[in-house]
Scaffold this active site. Structure first.
Site, PDB file in Angstrom:
ATOM      1  N   ALA A 133      42.154 -15.151  -8.288  1.00 29.69           N
ATOM      2  CA  ALA A 133      42.158 -14.354  -9.515  1.00 29.69           C
ATOM      3  C   ALA A 133      41.436 -13.048  -9.219  1.00 29.69           C
ATOM      4  O   ALA A 133      40.611 -12.976  -8.298  1.00 29.69           O
ATOM      5  CB  ALA A 133      41.444 -15.124 -10.624  1.00 29.69           C
ATOM      6  N   GLY A 159      42.704 -18.850  -7.139  1.00 32.87           N
ATOM      7  CA  GLY A 159      43.956 -18.892  -7.896  1.00 32.87           C
ATOM      8  C   GLY A 159      45.188 -18.844  -7.000  1.00 32.87           C
ATOM      9  O   GLY A 159      46.266 -19.299  -7.408  1.00 32.87           O
ATOM     10  N   GLU A 187      45.663 -22.340  -5.956  1.00 34.00           N
ATOM     11  CA  GLU A 187      46.162 -23.042  -7.156  1.00 34.00           C
ATOM     12  C   GLU A 187      47.630 -22.720  -7.427  1.00 34.00           C
ATOM     13  O   GLU A 187      48.409 -23.589  -7.812  1.00 34.00           O
ATOM     14  CB  GLU A 187      45.298 -22.667  -8.372  1.00 34.00           C
ATOM     15  CG  GLU A 187      43.879 -23.197  -8.259  1.00 34.00           C
ATOM     16  CD  GLU A 187      42.967 -22.677  -9.351  1.00 34.00           C
ATOM     17  OE1 GLU A 187      42.708 -21.444  -9.379  1.00 34.00           O
ATOM     18  OE2 GLU A 187      42.516 -23.468 -10.184  1.00 34.00           O
ATOM     19  N   GLU A 231      35.432 -20.722  -5.379  1.00 29.74           N
ATOM     20  CA  GLU A 231      34.835 -20.326  -6.660  1.00 29.74           C
ATOM     21  C   GLU A 231      33.334 -20.594  -6.739  1.00 29.74           C
ATOM     22  O   GLU A 231      32.608 -19.871  -7.427  1.00 29.74           O
ATOM     23  CB  GLU A 231      35.547 -21.043  -7.824  1.00 29.74           C
ATOM     24  CG  GLU A 231      36.929 -20.504  -8.142  1.00 29.74           C
ATOM     25  CD  GLU A 231      38.050 -21.131  -7.313  1.00 29.74           C
ATOM     26  OE1 GLU A 231      37.753 -21.859  -6.342  1.00 29.74           O
ATOM     27  OE2 GLU A 231      39.221 -20.905  -7.645  1.00 29.74           O
TER      28      GLU A 231
HETATM   29  N1  COA Z   1      39.781 -10.139  -6.662  1.00 32.57           N
HETATM   30  C1  COA Z   1      39.707  -8.808  -6.657  1.00 32.57           C
HETATM   31  N2  COA Z   1      39.780  -8.066  -5.538  1.00 32.57           N
HETATM   32  C2  COA Z   1      39.961  -8.721  -4.367  1.00 32.57           C
HETATM   33  C3  COA Z   1      40.041 -10.113  -4.298  1.00 32.57           C
HETATM   34  C4  COA Z   1      39.940 -10.833  -5.525  1.00 32.57           C
HETATM   35  N3  COA Z   1      40.047 -12.179  -5.565  1.00 32.57           N
HETATM   36  N4  COA Z   1      40.194 -10.477  -3.013  1.00 32.57           N
HETATM   37  C5  COA Z   1      40.215  -9.342  -2.295  1.00 32.57           C
HETATM   38  N5  COA Z   1      40.067  -8.270  -3.108  1.00 32.57           N
HETATM   39  C6  COA Z   1      40.028  -6.861  -2.749  1.00 32.57           C
HETATM   40  C7  COA Z   1      38.696  -6.456  -2.121  1.00 32.57           C
HETATM   41  O1  COA Z   1      37.732  -6.189  -3.131  1.00 32.57           O
HETATM   42  C8  COA Z   1      39.108  -5.221  -1.361  1.00 32.57           C
HETATM   43  O2  COA Z   1      39.231  -4.147  -2.271  1.00 32.57           O
HETATM   44  P1  COA Z   1      38.691  -2.655  -1.875  1.00 32.57           P
HETATM   45  O3  COA Z   1      39.502  -2.291  -0.633  1.00 32.57           O
HETATM   46  O4  COA Z   1      39.034  -1.832  -3.063  1.00 32.57           O
HETATM   47  O5  COA Z   1      37.241  -2.807  -1.590  1.00 32.57           O
HETATM   48  C9  COA Z   1      40.510  -5.559  -0.876  1.00 32.57           C
HETATM   49  O6  COA Z   1      40.978  -6.600  -1.724  1.00 32.57           O
HETATM   50  C10 COA Z   1      40.549  -6.061   0.560  1.00 32.57           C
HETATM   51  O7  COA Z   1      39.661  -7.179   0.656  1.00 32.57           O
HETATM   52  P2  COA Z   1      38.513  -7.296   1.776  1.00 32.57           P
HETATM   53  O8  COA Z   1      37.477  -8.248   1.264  1.00 32.57           O
HETATM   54  O9  COA Z   1      38.039  -5.945   2.174  1.00 32.57           O
HETATM   55  O10 COA Z   1      39.340  -7.939   2.988  1.00 32.57           O
HETATM   56  P3  COA Z   1      38.800  -8.878   4.153  1.00 32.57           P
HETATM   57  O11 COA Z   1      39.923  -9.001   5.121  1.00 32.57           O
HETATM   58  O12 COA Z   1      37.475  -8.424   4.637  1.00 32.57           O
HETATM   59  O13 COA Z   1      38.544 -10.306   3.448  1.00 32.57           O
HETATM   60  C11 COA Z   1      39.091 -12.160   1.978  1.00 32.57           C
HETATM   61  C12 COA Z   1      39.617 -11.037   2.911  1.00 32.57           C
HETATM   62  C13 COA Z   1      40.299 -12.777   1.303  1.00 32.57           C
HETATM   63  C14 COA Z   1      38.367 -13.226   2.820  1.00 32.57           C
HETATM   64  C15 COA Z   1      38.116 -11.567   0.947  1.00 32.57           C
HETATM   65  O14 COA Z   1      38.768 -10.469   0.306  1.00 32.57           O
HETATM   66  C16 COA Z   1      37.675 -12.523  -0.131  1.00 32.57           C
HETATM   67  O15 COA Z   1      36.822 -13.351   0.104  1.00 32.57           O
HETATM   68  N6  COA Z   1      38.246 -12.403  -1.363  1.00 32.57           N
HETATM   69  C17 COA Z   1      37.828 -13.147  -2.506  1.00 32.57           C
HETATM   70  C18 COA Z   1      38.272 -14.598  -2.413  1.00 32.57           C
HETATM   71  C19 COA Z   1      37.813 -15.378  -3.625  1.00 32.57           C
HETATM   72  O16 COA Z   1      36.638 -15.580  -3.862  1.00 32.57           O
HETATM   73  N7  COA Z   1      38.777 -15.833  -4.420  1.00 32.57           N
HETATM   74  C20 COA Z   1      38.518 -16.624  -5.572  1.00 32.57           C
HETATM   75  C21 COA Z   1      38.498 -15.786  -6.781  1.00 32.57           C
HETATM   76  S1  COA Z   1      38.180 -16.785  -8.239  1.00 32.57           S
END
Ligand code: COA
Length: 258
Positions: free
Chosen positions: A65, A110, A113, A133
């Site tokens: 999400a 999400g 999910e 989460e």
């Molecule tokens: N919601 C909002 N933005 C998200 C996102 C999310 N769930 N997941 C990634 N993004 C955004 C980042 O903020 C970043 O935005 P920016 O370039 O404007 O700063 C962009 O996507 C790229 O992500 P980044 O974290 O820089 O890439 P990465 O390769 O270093 O890491 C992940 C990839 C997927 C491991 C990492 O983005 C992450 O942990 N995301 C969240 C996962 C999460 O907690 N999901 C559950 C949500 S309830």
């Protein structure tokens, strides 16, 4: 007409692509609303026989999400969000046509999910699955606690939920979370080839297989009773007459979905 997803129809397969690659295809309000509309099309468009959900780009299926939309939400608003996500994902699960996930990278929160709401999953070798989460002070709200437990068992599910750890594609395959792991460039061709085969089968029977399998997890139904009912219904279809006649006449059936 969509801004955060794309759809294309080819060989009766609707390809639904979550299209926010710069945000790891995170599910914001627009994505959820458009996904809901695309699933409505799966239900209502007779030209659609099955669907694939995937993510744009080579890194993410859906990384969860959209966390930026969580800030400032109150208790009731959190519940509303979970109700909305659960409603859309249940619509996917209950779809009368196969909807499969082609997981092309991170499937987190999400995203995991969403993949689990699909009827089954294929993954590319770089796919990663997880429910992180707890790192945010949250729990999954779009059915993740339930479907992860159904799909991989309680012990493995609780470990993943409370550690927030990610599964790599090979482990997801070993756990039965995905049916296949293939190189990224083979992911969509493999998904399409499975659905092209399914699309040659009797459509109403395909839908009833899904409905009967879903009854296993529906506490309001007895699955065996449901199977009897659905089996009986097949005998009222033209496709059942066509399928059995074609077999006896040693020819290929021509199913009309009637
Ligand atoms: N919601 C909002 N933005 C998200 C996102 C999310 N769930 N997941 C990634 N993004 C955004 C980042 O903020 C970043 O935005 P920016 O370039 O404007 O700063 C962009 O996507 C790229 O992500 P980044 O974290 O820089 O890439 P990465 O390769 O270093 O890491 C992940 C990839 C997927 C491991 C990492 O983005 C992450 O942990 N995301 C969240 C996962 C999460 O907690 N999901 C559950 C949500 S309830």
């Amino acid at each position: 007409m969509y801004t955060a997803i794309t759809t294309s129809l080819e060989n009766a397969i609707l390809l639904i692509t979550i299209n926010r690659p710069d945000k790891m295809n995170a599910l914001n309000k627009t994505v959820l609303d458009e996904l809901n509309s695309a699933i409505d099309e799966v239900y209502s468009n007779h030209a659609v026989r099955s669907a694939i959900i995937t993510g744009a780009g080579a890194k993410a299926f859906v990384a969860g999400a959209d966390i930026s939309e969580f800030q400032g939400l109150k208790h009731n608003e959190g519940m509303d969000l979970a109700h909305k996500g659960q409603y859309i994902f249940k619509k996917i699960e209950d779809a009368p046509k196969p909807v499969i996930a082609a997981v092309n990278g991170f499937a987190l929160g999400g995203g995991c999910e969403l993949a689990m709401a699909c009827h089954f999953r294929l993954a590319s070798e770089n796919a990663r699955f997880g429910q992180p989460e707890v790192n945010l002070g949250l729990i999954p709200g779009y059915g993740g606690t339930q479907r992860l437990t159904q799909l991989i068992g309680k012990g493995r599910a609780i470990e993943l939920l409370i550690t927030g750890n990610m599964l790599d594609a090979a482990t997801a395959l070993q756990y039965g979370l995905v049916n296949y792991v293939v190189p990224q460039e083979e992911l969509l061709p493999k998904a399409k080839s499975i659905l092209e085969l399914v699309n040659t089968k009797a459509p109403l029977a395909v839908g009833r297989c899904i409905k009967a399998a879903n009854a296993v997890f529906d506490h309001t139904k007895d699955g065996f009773t449901e199977e009897v009912k659905l089996f009986g219904e097949c005998f009222s279809t033209q496709d059942m007459i066509e399928g059995t006649t074609a077999f006896l006449e040693k020819r290929k059936p021509n199913f009309q979905g009637k």
